[in-house]
Write an enzyme that holds these catalytic residues in place. Structure first.
Site, PDB file in Angstrom:
ATOM      1  N   CYS A  46       1.116   5.982  10.086  1.00 26.25           N
ATOM      2  CA  CYS A  46       0.002   5.347  10.788  1.00 26.25           C
ATOM      3  C   CYS A  46      -0.881   4.554   9.834  1.00 26.25           C
ATOM      4  O   CYS A  46      -0.840   4.757   8.620  1.00 26.25           O
ATOM      5  CB  CYS A  46      -0.903   6.408  11.418  1.00 26.25           C
ATOM      6  SG  CYS A  46      -0.129   7.468  12.614  1.00 26.25           S
ATOM      7  N   CYS A  50      -6.049   5.003  12.556  1.00 29.23           N
ATOM      8  CA  CYS A  50      -5.375   5.422  13.781  1.00 29.23           C
ATOM      9  C   CYS A  50      -6.273   6.369  14.596  1.00 29.23           C
ATOM     10  O   CYS A  50      -6.848   7.307  14.041  1.00 29.23           O
ATOM     11  CB  CYS A  50      -4.056   6.119  13.469  1.00 29.23           C
ATOM     12  SG  CYS A  50      -3.112   6.538  14.954  1.00 29.23           S
ATOM     13  N   CYS A  77       3.867   4.525  14.188  1.00 28.40           N
ATOM     14  CA  CYS A  77       3.090   5.125  15.268  1.00 28.40           C
ATOM     15  C   CYS A  77       3.026   4.146  16.433  1.00 28.40           C
ATOM     16  O   CYS A  77       2.814   2.952  16.247  1.00 28.40           O
ATOM     17  CB  CYS A  77       1.690   5.416  14.757  1.00 28.40           C
ATOM     18  SG  CYS A  77       0.529   6.009  16.002  1.00 28.40           S
ATOM     19  N   CYS A  80      -1.188   3.139  16.948  1.00 27.55           N
ATOM     20  CA  CYS A  80      -1.918   2.190  16.091  1.00 27.55           C
ATOM     21  C   CYS A  80      -1.053   1.013  15.644  1.00 27.55           C
ATOM     22  O   CYS A  80      -1.559   0.055  15.092  1.00 27.55           O
ATOM     23  CB  CYS A  80      -2.518   2.896  14.882  1.00 27.55           C
ATOM     24  SG  CYS A  80      -1.320   3.539  13.687  1.00 27.55           S
TER      25      CYS A  80
END
Length: 83
Positions: A46, A50, A77, A80
């Site tokens: 991430c 995030c 992810c 994000c």
């Protein structure tokens, strides 16, 4: 750089584990794009900003780029969308 690296090297600066972890927990926008956080238990990486709940510090590692995280076996992810 290994998956257990404690230092992130970028073109401009060197970031240590503690600095990256503080930035991740604070969701500090000034660190966005300087490193990605990879969670060992979920195999997801991430951005430091995030909105997902933060993983335990013992379960994270940091990479300078998304490409490095992917090479280590992590996936991006979906919340994000790090790039």
């Amino acid at each position: 750089m290994t998956s257990s690296a404690q230092t992130i090297l970028s073109a401009r600066t060197t970031l240590d584990f503690a600095t990256c972890d503080r930035a991740r927990l604070a969701r500090d926008k000034t660190f966005d794009g300087r490193f990605v956080t990879a969670v060992k238990t979920t195999r997801i990486y991430c951005r430091p900003t995030c909105p997902a709940g933060p993983a335990l510090s013992k379960n994270v590692t940091f990479y300078a780029t998304p490409a490095e995280a992917e090479a280590a076996g992590f996936r991006a992810c979906k919340r994000c969308r790090p790039s």
